[in-house]
Design an enzyme around this catalytic site. Structure first.
Site, short mmCIF file in Angstrom:
data_model
loop_
_atom_site.label_atom_id
_atom_site.label_comp_id
_atom_site.label_asym_id
_atom_site.label_seq_id
_atom_site.Cartn_x
_atom_site.Cartn_y
_atom_site.Cartn_z
N ASP A 34 2.85 -1.12 -10.38
CA ASP A 34 4.55 -1.64 -8.91
C ASP A 34 4.27 -2.98 -9.00
O ASP A 34 5.12 -3.26 -8.73
CB ASP A 34 4.44 -0.69 -8.23
CG ASP A 34 6.06 -0.46 -7.39
OD1 ASP A 34 7.48 -0.52 -8.32
OD2 ASP A 34 6.93 -0.64 -6.36
N TRP B 204 2.42 3.23 -2.35
CA TRP B 204 2.59 3.68 -3.73
C TRP B 204 0.35 3.99 -3.39
O TRP B 204 0.45 6.23 -3.88
CB TRP B 204 2.47 2.93 -5.14
CG TRP B 204 3.95 2.84 -4.97
CD1 TRP B 204 4.97 3.05 -4.89
CD2 TRP B 204 4.09 2.67 -6.56
NE1 TRP B 204 5.86 2.82 -5.66
CE2 TRP B 204 5.53 3.00 -6.67
CE3 TRP B 204 3.38 3.33 -7.91
CZ2 TRP B 204 5.82 2.83 -7.92
CZ3 TRP B 204 3.78 2.93 -9.16
CH2 TRP B 204 5.15 3.07 -9.11
N GLY C 111 0.98 -1.35 -0.07
CA GLY C 111 -0.29 0.43 -0.14
C GLY C 111 0.39 1.02 0.22
O GLY C 111 0.33 2.36 0.57
N ASP D 68 -8.45 -9.58 -8.43
CA ASP D 68 -7.92 -9.85 -9.12
C ASP D 68 -8.27 -9.01 -10.61
O ASP D 68 -9.26 -9.16 -11.20
CB ASP D 68 -7.82 -11.63 -9.87
CG ASP D 68 -6.73 -11.79 -11.32
OD1 ASP D 68 -6.50 -10.94 -11.41
OD2 ASP D 68 -6.48 -13.43 -11.08
N ASP E 146 -5.75 -5.57 -5.29
CA ASP E 146 -4.55 -6.93 -5.19
C ASP E 146 -5.33 -8.12 -4.32
O ASP E 146 -6.59 -7.72 -4.36
CB ASP E 146 -3.58 -6.24 -4.08
CG ASP E 146 -2.20 -7.33 -4.53
OD1 ASP E 146 -1.73 -6.51 -4.66
OD2 ASP E 146 -2.31 -8.42 -4.04
N LYS F 154 5.98 -0.96 -13.87
CA LYS F 154 7.42 -0.68 -13.60
C LYS F 154 7.55 -1.88 -14.78
O LYS F 154 6.60 -3.04 -14.85
CB LYS F 154 7.39 -1.33 -12.33
CG LYS F 154 8.45 -2.36 -11.91
CD LYS F 154 9.90 -2.53 -10.43
CE LYS F 154 8.16 -3.16 -9.76
NZ LYS F 154 8.43 -3.63 -8.35
#
Length: 219
Positions: A134, A76, A74, A110, A94, A174
């Site tokens: 990320d 970000w 958490g 998901d 998440d 990322k």
């Protein structure tokens, strides 16, 4: 960063731990970003990666609707919530459960599920202004395999972003440096006005990670 001095603490509980675990723990206790994250109340050192990306690209503004994919633990989402303020909205998604974060709606979900798009848009109250990712899959230790896995995850995140973003929106993801990004980059360049690479200072030098920052979604 005020905590950027070099720390030289030794691991005091090395006995019985695998060598890889010892190295990871030693790195953690000597990492200034880990110390600073604890000091400022962030859940992970990764918060500083987003802070530095925002300082460079001015991604987060008051009033924006922000989606954080693969948000656990958490860090970000915390940064995003602080910067968009009470006039904005942040949804953290998440598959792992997360403890509540002030001013963040958490979906244990998901993002590849069939109803994920509907749930995200409903939670944010409309199209998204900025999608953050990320995410990284668990490492296998095989460089090429890990690269392919994280690129597949990034491509899935990019596809999801193009389905929920408002025109003019942005996408940050990322990736691993490695040479199989051409299809992803080509797709992003067709859909966004500008696509850039960035490696924030908080990314460890030995890490292959870098970030794609796409802005000006064309819709």
């Amino acid at each position: 960063m005020s905590g950027s001095r070099e720390l030289k603490e030794r691991l005091r509980t090395a006995r019985g731990r695998p060598l890889a675990s010892q190295r990871w723990l030693t790195r953690q206790i000597n990492d200034p970003y880990v110390h600073e994250a604890r000091k400022q109340g962030y859940r992970s050192r990764a918060a500083f990666k987003l802070i530095q990306l925002d300082q460079r690209f001015h991604l987060l503004k008051p009033g924006l609707r922000v989606l954080d994919l693969g948000a656990a633990p958490g860090g970000w989402a915390q940064v995003a919530a602080h910067r968009v303020g009470s006039s904005g909205a942040v949804v953290a998604v998440d598959i792992l459960a997360m403890a509540p974060i002030p001013n963040v709606a958490i979906l244990e979900l998901d993002f590849l599920a069939a109803d994920a798009e509907r749930m995200v848009l409903a939670a944010l109250g409309g199209p998204v202004d900025l999608v953050l990712s990320d995410m990284a899959p668990p490492a296998t230790g095989h460089k090429q395999t890990d690269h392919l896995r994280i690129m597949a995850l990034c491509e899935a995140a990019a596809d999801f972003a193009t389905r929920v973003l408002a025109p003019g929106g942005g996408f940050v993801c990322k990736v691993w440096q490695g040479g199989t990004e051409s299809s992803l980059l080509g797709g992003l360049k067709r859909r966004f006005a500008q696509v850039r690479h960035a490696k924030p200072e908080a990314s460890r030098k030995e890490s292959a990670e870098t970030y794609l920052v796409a802005t000006g979604f064309k819709g």
